[in-house]
Design a protein around this motif. Structure first.
Motif, short mmCIF file in Angstrom:
data_model
loop_
_atom_site.label_atom_id
_atom_site.label_comp_id
_atom_site.label_asym_id
_atom_site.label_seq_id
_atom_site.Cartn_x
_atom_site.Cartn_y
_atom_site.Cartn_z
N ALA A 198 -96.68 63.88 10.49
CA ALA A 198 -97.98 64.00 9.71
C ALA A 198 -98.07 62.81 8.98
N MET A 199 -99.32 62.28 8.82
CA MET A 199 -99.77 61.16 8.11
C MET A 199 -100.68 61.58 7.02
N THR A 200 -100.73 61.38 5.93
CA THR A 200 -101.63 61.47 4.76
C THR A 200 -101.58 60.39 3.82
N LYS A 201 -102.70 60.40 2.80
CA LYS A 201 -102.52 59.14 1.95
C LYS A 201 -101.36 59.45 1.13
N GLY A 202 -100.75 60.46 0.80
CA GLY A 202 -99.91 60.83 -0.11
C GLY A 202 -98.31 60.54 0.47
N ASN A 203 -98.13 60.65 1.77
CA ASN A 203 -96.89 60.60 2.30
C ASN A 203 -96.59 59.12 3.36
N LYS A 204 -97.68 58.24 3.34
CA LYS A 204 -97.73 57.24 4.10
C LYS A 204 -96.37 56.57 4.15
N ALA A 205 -95.70 56.19 2.97
CA ALA A 205 -94.62 55.44 3.01
C ALA A 205 -93.49 56.34 3.64
N GLN A 206 -93.44 57.45 3.22
CA GLN A 206 -92.32 58.29 3.90
C GLN A 206 -92.28 58.43 5.20
N ALA A 207 -93.72 58.66 5.62
CA ALA A 207 -94.07 58.89 7.08
C ALA A 207 -93.65 57.51 8.03
N GLU A 208 -94.04 56.30 7.26
CA GLU A 208 -93.48 55.10 8.13
C GLU A 208 -92.27 54.71 8.11
N ALA A 209 -91.33 55.37 7.05
CA ALA A 209 -90.06 55.01 6.83
C ALA A 209 -89.27 55.84 8.09
N ARG A 210 -89.96 56.98 8.41
CA ARG A 210 -89.31 57.88 9.40
C ARG A 210 -89.75 57.24 10.76
N GLN A 211 -90.80 56.70 11.12
CA GLN A 211 -91.00 56.03 12.11
C GLN A 211 -90.24 55.01 12.36
N LEU A 212 -90.03 54.02 11.29
CA LEU A 212 -88.92 53.12 11.68
C LEU A 212 -87.65 53.32 12.11
N GLU A 213 -87.13 54.67 11.28
CA GLU A 213 -85.96 55.23 11.80
C GLU A 213 -85.94 55.47 13.29
N ILE A 214 -86.98 56.03 13.70
CA ILE A 214 -86.88 56.17 15.19
C ILE A 214 -86.79 54.98 16.11
N ILE A 215 -87.63 54.00 15.80
CA ILE A 215 -87.76 52.76 16.49
C ILE A 215 -86.22 52.26 16.62
N ASP A 223 -96.00 45.99 5.14
CA ASP A 223 -94.62 45.81 5.43
C ASP A 223 -94.16 46.30 6.88
N MET A 224 -94.60 47.36 7.46
CA MET A 224 -94.37 47.81 8.55
C MET A 224 -94.84 46.73 9.54
N CYS A 225 -95.94 46.20 9.51
CA CYS A 225 -96.72 45.14 10.33
C CYS A 225 -95.66 44.04 10.36
N ARG A 226 -94.93 43.60 9.34
CA ARG A 226 -94.17 42.48 9.31
C ARG A 226 -92.89 42.91 10.10
N GLN A 227 -92.05 44.20 9.87
CA GLN A 227 -90.98 44.50 10.53
C GLN A 227 -91.40 44.59 12.04
N LEU A 228 -92.34 44.69 12.45
CA LEU A 228 -92.82 45.07 13.92
C LEU A 228 -93.34 43.77 14.64
N ALA A 229 -93.41 42.61 13.71
CA ALA A 229 -93.97 41.47 14.08
C ALA A 229 -93.47 40.92 15.63
#
Length: 282
Positions: A140-157, A177-183
């Protein structure tokens, strides 16, 4: 037993590069099966893609030799085993046409992918993922958990060793930051013929302007929204009788086809970045 590889490279243009590359491959028993090159007069850069067979079974040995060979040219290069499926993670939200199309093409042998996971901020497509035996991750993605959600997405990737991330109508804006990591390894499909109608609800914008063509654009993800290097585009006709719903329905086919072509070319190592643009050896 021969092995087939794809070599991609770019560097400042100068005389003798093709001769040097082909000579390098010949010295190692390489037989060129496909070759394409491009000299960009504006940037002064040279681009090349070579598919070759070789008796050398060790890609590591070839990479070591290429490192030494490429240094005097200042080359950026990549060496890939032809036919090796590209490990891929697909992101999706609530529009599933692009996801469904990619999964069907993959299972039909039309895309050289290894789809490792599907990530979504909604639960809508967990059954579709299960039907293809692909792990489904609801984050789930909300304004309040965006950083944590993206960290989990990157873990999966990273856990899946993904070489490619496909945003198949994933309707969330990635952080800088995520855009840079997936460049260079994340492809987005935007339901508009960029640079027109960036951002949200492009079909509504197109309808409001009374356009006669609607389109779709597959591009690499960057921190600048909908401005990454374009890989593929296509259009469909529209007229004054079309509603927003008509445009949306007609656009789905275009989006699916454009994204599939972009993913295919990327996974076959046919796309080379050239600043804000791309060089594509089809």
């Amino acid at each position: 037993m021969s092995h087939t590889y794809v070599l991609t490279l770019s560097c400042q243009d100068r005389r003798g590069i093709v001769h040097a590359v082909t000579g390098f491959l010949l010295e190692r028993g390489g037989n060129i099966e496909e070759a394409a090159q491009f000299n960009d007069a504006d940037s002064g850069l040279f681009f090349m893609r070579v598919q070759f067979s070789c008796d050398e079974p060790s890609a590591d040995a070839l990479r070591a030799a290429l490192t030494t060979f490429a240094e005097p040219f200042g080359m950026t290069w990549g060496l890939h085993a032809k036919g090796a499926p590209m490990r891929t993670v697909i992101f999706v939200s609530r529009e599933g046409h692009c996801l469904n199309d990619l999964l069907f093409r993959w299972k039909s042998g039309l895309l050289p992918l290894d789809v490792r996971a599907i990530v979504s901020n909604h639960r809508d497509f967990y059954q579709l993922a299960a039907s293809y035996n692909v792990p489904f991750h609801h984050i789930a993605m909300t304004k309040g958990n965006k950083a944590q959600a993206e960290a989990r997405q990157l873990e999966i990737i990273e856990a899946e060793g993904a070489e490619l991330v496909v945003l198949a109508r994933y309707m969330q804006i990635l952080s800088d930051d995520m855009c840079r990591q997936l460049a260079g390894r994340a492809i987005n499909i935007h339901h508009s013929f960029l640079p027109s109608f960036k951002g949200a609800k492009p079909y509504y914008q197109a309808h409001d302007r009374g356009v006669k063509l609607i389109g779709a654009t597959a591009h690499y993800v960057t921190a600048d929204l909908d401005e990454g290097p374009i890989i593929e585009q296509d259009v469909a006709r529209a007229d004054h009788t079309d509603t927003v719903e008509d445009l949306t329905a007609r656009g789905r086919d275009t989006e699916s086809q454009v994204l599939a072509r972009a993913v295919k070319w990327h996974s076959e190592h046919r796309v080379l970045l050239n600043g804000h643009s791309t060089v594509i050896f089809r």
